[in-house]
Motif scaffolding. Sequence first.
Motif, PDB file in Angstrom:
ATOM      1  N   LEU A  84     -38.434 118.474 105.467  1.00 27.77           N
ATOM      2  CA  LEU A  84     -38.837 117.155 104.991  1.00 27.77           C
ATOM      3  C   LEU A  84     -39.664 116.415 106.036  1.00 27.77           C
ATOM      4  O   LEU A  84     -40.644 115.737 105.705  1.00 27.77           O
ATOM      5  N   LEU A  85     -39.280 116.544 107.304  1.00 29.96           N
ATOM      6  CA  LEU A  85     -40.044 115.887 108.369  1.00 29.96           C
ATOM      7  C   LEU A  85     -41.456 116.447 108.457  1.00 29.96           C
ATOM      8  O   LEU A  85     -42.412 115.709 108.708  1.00 29.96           O
ATOM      9  N   ALA A  86     -41.597 117.759 108.255  1.00 29.48           N
ATOM     10  CA  ALA A  86     -42.931 118.364 108.269  1.00 29.48           C
ATOM     11  C   ALA A  86     -43.768 117.833 107.116  1.00 29.48           C
ATOM     12  O   ALA A  86     -44.958 117.517 107.285  1.00 29.48           O
ATOM     13  N   ARG A  87     -43.168 117.718 105.938  1.00 27.05           N
ATOM     14  CA  ARG A  87     -43.896 117.174 104.791  1.00 27.05           C
ATOM     15  C   ARG A  87     -44.247 115.698 105.012  1.00 27.05           C
ATOM     16  O   ARG A  87     -45.348 115.261 104.665  1.00 27.05           O
ATOM     17  N   GLN A  88     -43.305 114.960 105.568  1.00 28.55           N
ATOM     18  CA  GLN A  88     -43.555 113.546 105.835  1.00 28.55           C
ATOM     19  C   GLN A  88     -44.706 113.373 106.824  1.00 28.55           C
ATOM     20  O   GLN A  88     -45.597 112.543 106.623  1.00 28.55           O
ATOM     21  N   ALA A  89     -44.706 114.180 107.885  1.00 28.13           N
ATOM     22  CA  ALA A  89     -45.765 114.098 108.894  1.00 28.13           C
ATOM     23  C   ALA A  89     -47.112 114.486 108.301  1.00 28.13           C
ATOM     24  O   ALA A  89     -48.142 113.871 108.598  1.00 28.13           O
ATOM     25  N   ALA A  90     -47.118 115.524 107.447  1.00 25.98           N
ATOM     26  CA  ALA A  90     -48.366 115.951 106.825  1.00 25.98           C
ATOM     27  C   ALA A  90     -48.931 114.866 105.922  1.00 25.98           C
ATOM     28  O   ALA A  90     -50.150 114.670 105.848  1.00 25.98           O
ATOM     29  N   GLU A  91     -48.047 114.147 105.256  1.00 29.33           N
ATOM     30  CA  GLU A  91     -48.488 113.117 104.317  1.00 29.33           C
ATOM     31  C   GLU A  91     -49.162 111.953 105.039  1.00 29.33           C
ATOM     32  O   GLU A  91     -50.160 111.411 104.563  1.00 29.33           O
ATOM     33  N   VAL A  92     -48.610 111.584 106.192  1.00 34.20           N
ATOM     34  CA  VAL A  92     -49.152 110.424 106.915  1.00 34.20           C
ATOM     35  C   VAL A  92     -50.099 110.839 108.036  1.00 34.20           C
ATOM     36  O   VAL A  92     -50.736 109.989 108.664  1.00 34.20           O
ATOM     37  N   GLY A  93     -50.195 112.161 108.304  1.00 38.88           N
ATOM     38  CA  GLY A  93     -51.097 112.643 109.345  1.00 38.88           C
ATOM     39  C   GLY A  93     -50.636 112.338 110.752  1.00 38.88           C
ATOM     40  O   GLY A  93     -51.448 112.215 111.673  1.00 38.88           O
ATOM     41  N   ASP A  94     -49.316 112.232 110.945  1.00 31.88           N
ATOM     42  CA  ASP A  94     -48.759 111.926 112.261  1.00 31.88           C
ATOM     43  C   ASP A  94     -48.332 113.224 112.948  1.00 31.88           C
ATOM     44  O   ASP A  94     -47.382 113.880 112.522  1.00 31.88           O
ATOM     45  N   VAL A  95     -49.026 113.591 114.028  1.00 29.92           N
ATOM     46  CA  VAL A  95     -48.759 114.867 114.699  1.00 29.92           C
ATOM     47  C   VAL A  95     -47.841 114.715 115.904  1.00 29.92           C
ATOM     48  O   VAL A  95     -47.485 115.712 116.541  1.00 29.92           O
ATOM     49  N   ASN A  96     -47.437 113.518 116.229  1.00 30.27           N
ATOM     50  CA  ASN A  96     -46.654 113.285 117.443  1.00 30.27           C
ATOM     51  C   ASN A  96     -45.158 113.411 117.173  1.00 30.27           C
ATOM     52  O   ASN A  96     -44.606 112.719 116.304  1.00 30.27           O
ATOM     53  N   ASP A  97     -44.510 114.325 117.908  1.00 34.61           N
ATOM     54  CA  ASP A  97     -43.050 114.482 117.829  1.00 34.61           C
ATOM     55  C   ASP A  97     -42.573 114.569 116.383  1.00 34.61           C
ATOM     56  O   ASP A  97     -41.692 113.812 115.944  1.00 34.61           O
ATOM     57  N   VAL A  98     -43.135 115.513 115.647  1.00 30.37           N
ATOM     58  CA  VAL A  98     -42.869 115.626 114.211  1.00 30.37           C
ATOM     59  C   VAL A  98     -41.381 115.668 113.904  1.00 30.37           C
ATOM     60  O   VAL A  98     -40.886 114.964 113.011  1.00 30.37           O
ATOM     61  N   PHE A  99     -40.633 116.503 114.654  1.00 37.75           N
ATOM     62  CA  PHE A  99     -39.225 116.716 114.329  1.00 37.75           C
ATOM     63  C   PHE A  99     -38.280 115.731 115.018  1.00 37.75           C
ATOM     64  O   PHE A  99     -37.055 115.887 114.928  1.00 37.75           O
ATOM     65  N   GLU A 100     -38.834 114.743 115.692  1.00 35.12           N
ATOM     66  CA  GLU A 100     -38.020 113.715 116.339  1.00 35.12           C
ATOM     67  C   GLU A 100     -38.015 112.421 115.545  1.00 35.12           C
ATOM     68  O   GLU A 100     -37.328 111.473 115.911  1.00 35.12           O
ATOM     69  N   LYS A 101     -38.768 112.364 114.478  1.00 38.02           N
ATOM     70  CA  LYS A 101     -38.872 111.147 113.675  1.00 38.02           C
ATOM     71  C   LYS A 101     -37.632 110.965 112.788  1.00 38.02           C
ATOM     72  O   LYS A 101     -36.831 111.886 112.601  1.00 38.02           O
ATOM     73  N   GLU A 102     -37.507 109.770 112.224  1.00 35.26           N
ATOM     74  CA  GLU A 102     -36.495 109.497 111.210  1.00 35.26           C
ATOM     75  C   GLU A 102     -37.116 109.682 109.829  1.00 35.26           C
ATOM     76  O   GLU A 102     -38.296 109.384 109.627  1.00 35.26           O
ATOM     77  N   LEU A 103     -36.331 110.179 108.893  1.00 37.03           N
ATOM     78  CA  LEU A 103     -36.811 110.297 107.522  1.00 37.03           C
ATOM     79  C   LEU A 103     -36.881 108.918 106.875  1.00 37.03           C
ATOM     80  O   LEU A 103     -35.997 108.084 107.053  1.00 37.03           O
ATOM     81  N   THR A 104     -37.937 108.693 106.117  1.00 37.50           N
ATOM     82  CA  THR A 104     -38.115 107.430 105.412  1.00 37.50           C
ATOM     83  C   THR A 104     -38.434 107.727 103.947  1.00 37.50           C
ATOM     84  O   THR A 104     -38.543 108.887 103.540  1.00 37.50           O
ATOM     85  N   ASN A 105     -38.600 106.675 103.159  1.00 37.53           N
ATOM     86  CA  ASN A 105     -39.016 106.790 101.762  1.00 37.53           C
ATOM     87  C   ASN A 105     -40.361 106.087 101.587  1.00 37.53           C
ATOM     88  O   ASN A 105     -40.510 104.936 101.997  1.00 37.53           O
ATOM     89  N   GLU A 106     -41.317 106.790 100.979  1.00 44.10           N
ATOM     90  CA  GLU A 106     -42.625 106.179 100.733  1.00 44.10           C
ATOM     91  C   GLU A 106     -42.517 105.140  99.607  1.00 44.10           C
ATOM     92  O   GLU A 106     -41.589 105.185  98.790  1.00 44.10           O
ATOM     93  N   ASP A 107     -43.446 104.218  99.592  1.00 44.98           N
ATOM     94  CA  ASP A 107     -43.489 103.212  98.533  1.00 44.98           C
ATOM     95  C   ASP A 107     -43.660 103.894  97.169  1.00 44.98           C
ATOM     96  O   ASP A 107     -44.594 104.670  96.962  1.00 44.98           O
ATOM     97  N   GLU A 108     -42.746 103.619  96.251  1.00 44.69           N
ATOM     98  CA  GLU A 108     -42.721 104.346  94.977  1.00 44.69           C
ATOM     99  C   GLU A 108     -43.974 104.114  94.147  1.00 44.69           C
ATOM    100  O   GLU A 108     -44.479 105.045  93.500  1.00 44.69           O
TER     101      GLU A 108
END
Length: 296
Positions: A115-139
């Motif tokens: 999920l973190l990999a998908r989340q990072a790909a969606e927002v284009g954030d390459v920094n510390d991909v697996f250290e982030k917290e999971l969030t929910n995108e605006d529905e």
Amino acid sequence: TVLSSAFTIAFAKLETSTVIHKKIKFSSDVLMSQADAYSRMGTVNSLLHEWALSVKHCKLGLSMLSSALAHKSQNGEMMDEIFTTMITTTQTIFEAYLHLPGEMESAKDAFRRHLLARQAAEVGDVNDVFEKELTNEDEEEVRQLLLLTKDATPPVVDSTLVRESLNMYQNMLEETMQSGMQYAELDINGGAAYNNRDILYEGSLRSVIGSLWLDLNEPWKARDELESAVQLLQEGIELVDSGKYEVISDDGSQSSQSPRLDLAHVLYSLSFTYLDLMQWEKSYEIFEGAMDIYQS
């Protein structure tokens, strides 16, 4: 098979090369090539039901992908390719863990990384991909995005056959609701009163309908049906636990299968529905619930 044997030989040569050059500082292109090879070998292991080897090789590939991602963050090249490989690799890992005894916690962690990999790909954030917290995108933003890209991502299944199955189960549900399919509710004296709604059967029908909607890339419809199925199954389980409900097999005898397993299956499908809706945190919470039931 001939293909898997050939791939295994080629991979053995790659591993020899990796050992020889272990201390060389690789360019990002070399890292990406080796990461891709390890990930592909992990996929082959998975197809051969070599689950432990699949995890081992995919984890090596994932480590190299993370290093390649750090290189690419400086020049912005091949980002889509790296994220795509990272997503497929993490998926192979968590699916492999599901087949390994006693590895449910590992499966949870691997799914979280997916999920973190998908989340990072969606927002284009390459920094510390697996250290982030999971969030929910605006529905609403997700809804608009998925509507725009719907035609570009057709179902991977035979949509005609899936729709035929969907129509069949929807008809079964409609007939059930109209006829008021009964179940036996036991009273304190051992007698039986009849309730006009078999919520476990209705829940099982809605779970299938929801899964079919998901196959057709209709995550909102899938979510509605699967959430209804979860509620119905939970209510049914409470009745079974209280002794007011008997689960009967097709031959009329009392069934030994626990409806909790059905609930776990529905939660598993629902977690992927929320994944499609980019509700990363909620997807993980529901997946975790399914794993806890499987583990109990």
